[in-house]
Design an enzyme around this catalytic site. Structure first.
Site, PDB file in Angstrom:
ATOM      1  N   SER A 183       0.788  -1.234   0.000  1.00  0.00           N
ATOM      2  CA  SER A 183       0.000   0.000   0.000  1.00  0.00           C
ATOM      3  C   SER A 183       0.821   1.286   0.000  1.00  0.00           C
ATOM      4  CB  SER A 183      -0.952  -0.001   1.194  1.00  0.00           C
ATOM      5  OG  SER A 183      -0.218   0.017   2.384  1.00  0.00           O
ATOM      6  N   HIS A 224      -5.968  -4.081  -1.246  1.00  0.00           N
ATOM      7  CA  HIS A 224      -5.887  -2.918  -2.142  1.00  0.00           C
ATOM      8  C   HIS A 224      -6.124  -3.297  -3.603  1.00  0.00           C
ATOM      9  CE1 HIS A 224      -4.923   0.467   0.437  1.00  0.00           C
ATOM     10  NE2 HIS A 224      -4.235  -0.394   1.181  1.00  0.00           N
ATOM     11  N   LYS A 276     -12.637  -1.000   1.666  1.00  0.00           N
ATOM     12  CA  LYS A 276     -11.999  -0.105   0.687  1.00  0.00           C
ATOM     13  C   LYS A 276     -12.923  -0.014  -0.537  1.00  0.00           C
ATOM     14  CE  LYS A 276      -7.400  -1.296   2.460  1.00  0.00           C
ATOM     15  NZ  LYS A 276      -7.339  -0.342   3.578  1.00  0.00           N
TER      16      LYS A 276
HETATM   17  C1  LIG Z   1      -3.051  -4.976   2.931  1.00  0.00           C
HETATM   18  C2  LIG Z   1      -4.059  -4.656   3.988  1.00  0.00           C
HETATM   19  N1  LIG Z   1      -4.542  -5.654   4.746  1.00  0.00           N
HETATM   20  C3  LIG Z   1      -5.449  -5.425   5.711  1.00  0.00           C
HETATM   21  C4  LIG Z   1      -5.924  -4.150   5.954  1.00  0.00           C
HETATM   22  C5  LIG Z   1      -6.927  -3.932   7.044  1.00  0.00           C
HETATM   23  O1  LIG Z   1      -8.199  -3.813   6.474  1.00  0.00           O
HETATM   24  P1  LIG Z   1      -9.431  -3.395   7.374  1.00  0.00           P
HETATM   25  O2  LIG Z   1      -9.531  -1.918   7.303  1.00  0.00           O
HETATM   26  O3  LIG Z   1     -10.590  -4.112   6.757  1.00  0.00           O
HETATM   27  O4  LIG Z   1      -9.140  -3.893   8.745  1.00  0.00           O
HETATM   28  C6  LIG Z   1      -5.461  -3.092   5.191  1.00  0.00           C
HETATM   29  C7  LIG Z   1      -5.951  -1.728   5.457  1.00  0.00           C
HETATM   30  O5  LIG Z   1      -5.255  -0.764   5.474  1.00  0.00           O
HETATM   31  C8  LIG Z   1      -4.507  -3.343   4.173  1.00  0.00           C
HETATM   32  O6  LIG Z   1      -4.015  -2.351   3.436  1.00  0.00           O
END
Ligand SMILES: Cc1ncc(COP(=O)(O)O)c(C=O)c1O
Length: 394
Positions: free
Chosen positions: A182, A210, A241
């Protein structure tokens, strides 16, 4: 109470302020979208995971409203006690179908999905291999299991291979990577990792938070983009997202794996079920994308267009295609000051510096949405040019 705890917290916070790493939150006065209201004025939103523009889409909001009326606000319980509604089952079936998986299990977030994944699947005699830049939720999830850990330098396939060789001594191996990293919008080497996993009898898991709804001709994510959909046995992702932008996460994979998670994964066993309105809004987001994947394509075109315009303007943008577009400026203080200057010009974009990214790699992280028009992108580029010149970034 021991007041020294409060004093210590205050001194830690003061140290964060002094180091310039104290995080502030801007308070939105509107729903999120291509344009939002902050501090009494409208600004262009260029820093949200609302990739498909579904966060405030009339169909998504209506689905949530109807679910609230039909299914109530919540269940006051965890799934296995008395917290599963038809809605949750329908969403799980839809997710499994969408990704071509045998089954899927919902969580309150992808954070919870990742945190609850490893401990039920891996015992002391097993091994887990993880890219060093994987998301914090993967890092924490791995900490909760007793398997032998191999933290592999980011994207280093040779290092993955030597870790896999060493891990042959373990009973079973699981290798996990982000589909998209990210901070860079960088796509993980899924094909190469799948090859390694085949060679060393290892299960590949991809966190595609993402990329769900973002990459691939139909929005099915990194594996679709790289044409390796049938080679990723287990994947996790978020509903927070692209797919409605509220909350929720899931694990999709083989039936027996999902069934064991339902039995043993602590973040589902000991935490409330997803609120009906949230489940319904994500379900609607999946339906919309299945009916018409054009928002994913629009998003991809917007990302390419913005990347091209910014590169032509002289900014340093790592090569790629993802709607996360990092604009590298080097110095942390400069990134934060540029973010403020852009905000004053009506463009909301976050600055990230050390320690979130390595020293000297500070950046403004732009995120493009299907909701942005070409005129929005031009407006953002014009503001960037003006601020970039002011700060010597171009
Ligand atoms: C790669 C990744 N995994 C997991 C998450 C966590 O997602 P959530 O907001 O559903 O907890 C994110 C959020 O930033 C992420 O970028």
């Amino acid at each position: 109470m021991d007041t020294s705890l409060v004093d210590w917290c205050a001194s830690e916070v003061a140290a964060l302020r002094a180091a310039g790493t104290y995080k502030t939150e801007r308070v939105l006065e509107s729903p999120t979208g291509a344009r939002i209201r902050v501090d009494g004025r409208e600004v262009l939103m260029l820093t949200s995971n609302n990739y498909l523009g579904f966060a405030n889409h009339p169909r998504v909001v209506a689905a949530a409203r109807e679910a609230l009326a039909r299914w109530g606000n919540g269940l006051g319980s965890v799934r296995f006690i008395c917290g599963t509604q038809q809605l949750h089952k329908e969403l799980e079936e839809t997710i499994a179908r969408f990704f071509g998986a045998a089954d899927a299990i919902l969580y309150m977030s992808c954070w919870n999905a990742n945190e609850g994944l490893f401990q039920p699947l891996l015992l002391e005699e097993d091994a887990v291999l993880t890219d060093a830049l994987n998301h914090a939720s993967i890092i924490d999830g791995i900490r909760l299991c007793k398997a032998k850990r191999f933290i592999v330098p980011h994207g280093d396939l040779a290092a993955f291979e030597s870790a896999l060789k060493e891990a042959q001594a373990c009973r079973r191996r699981l290798l996990i990577t982000d589909g998209v990293f990210s901070m860079e919008g960088e796509i993980g080497p899924l094909r190469e990792l799948a090859d390694l996993c085949d060679r060393y009898a290892t299960t590949l898991v991809v966190d595609d938070s993402h990329a769900t709804g973002v990459l691939g001709a139909t929005g099915r994510g990194t594996a679709e983009h790289l044409a390796v959909r049938d080679r990723i046995p287990i994947h996790t992702s978020t509903l927070g997202k692209a797919m409605g932008s509220a909350a929720g996460g899931f694990v999709a994979g083989p039936k027996a794996v999902v069934e064991l998670l339902r039995q043993r994964s602590r973040t589902t066993l000991f935490s409330n079920s997803l609120p009906p309105a949230v489940a319904a809004s994500s379900l609607e987001a999946f339906r919309m994308l299945m009916e018409d994947p054009s928002p994913a394509r629009k998003l991809q075109q917007n990302a390419l267009s913005f990347r091209k315009k910014m590169t032509e303007a002289g900014f340093t943008i790592p090569k790629g295609i993802h709607p996360i577009v990092p604009v590298l400026v080097g110095d942390t203080a400069k990134a934060l000051a540029m973010s403020d200057a852009l905000f004053r010009k009506g463009v909301y974009v976050s600055g990230f510096g050390y320690p979130v990214v390595p020293q000297g790699h500070a950046r403004l992280r732009c995120q493009i949405s299907a909701d942005h028009t070409e005129a929005d992108l031009d407006e953002a580029v014009a503001a960037f040019k003006a601020v970039g010149r002011e700060f010597g970034a171009i």
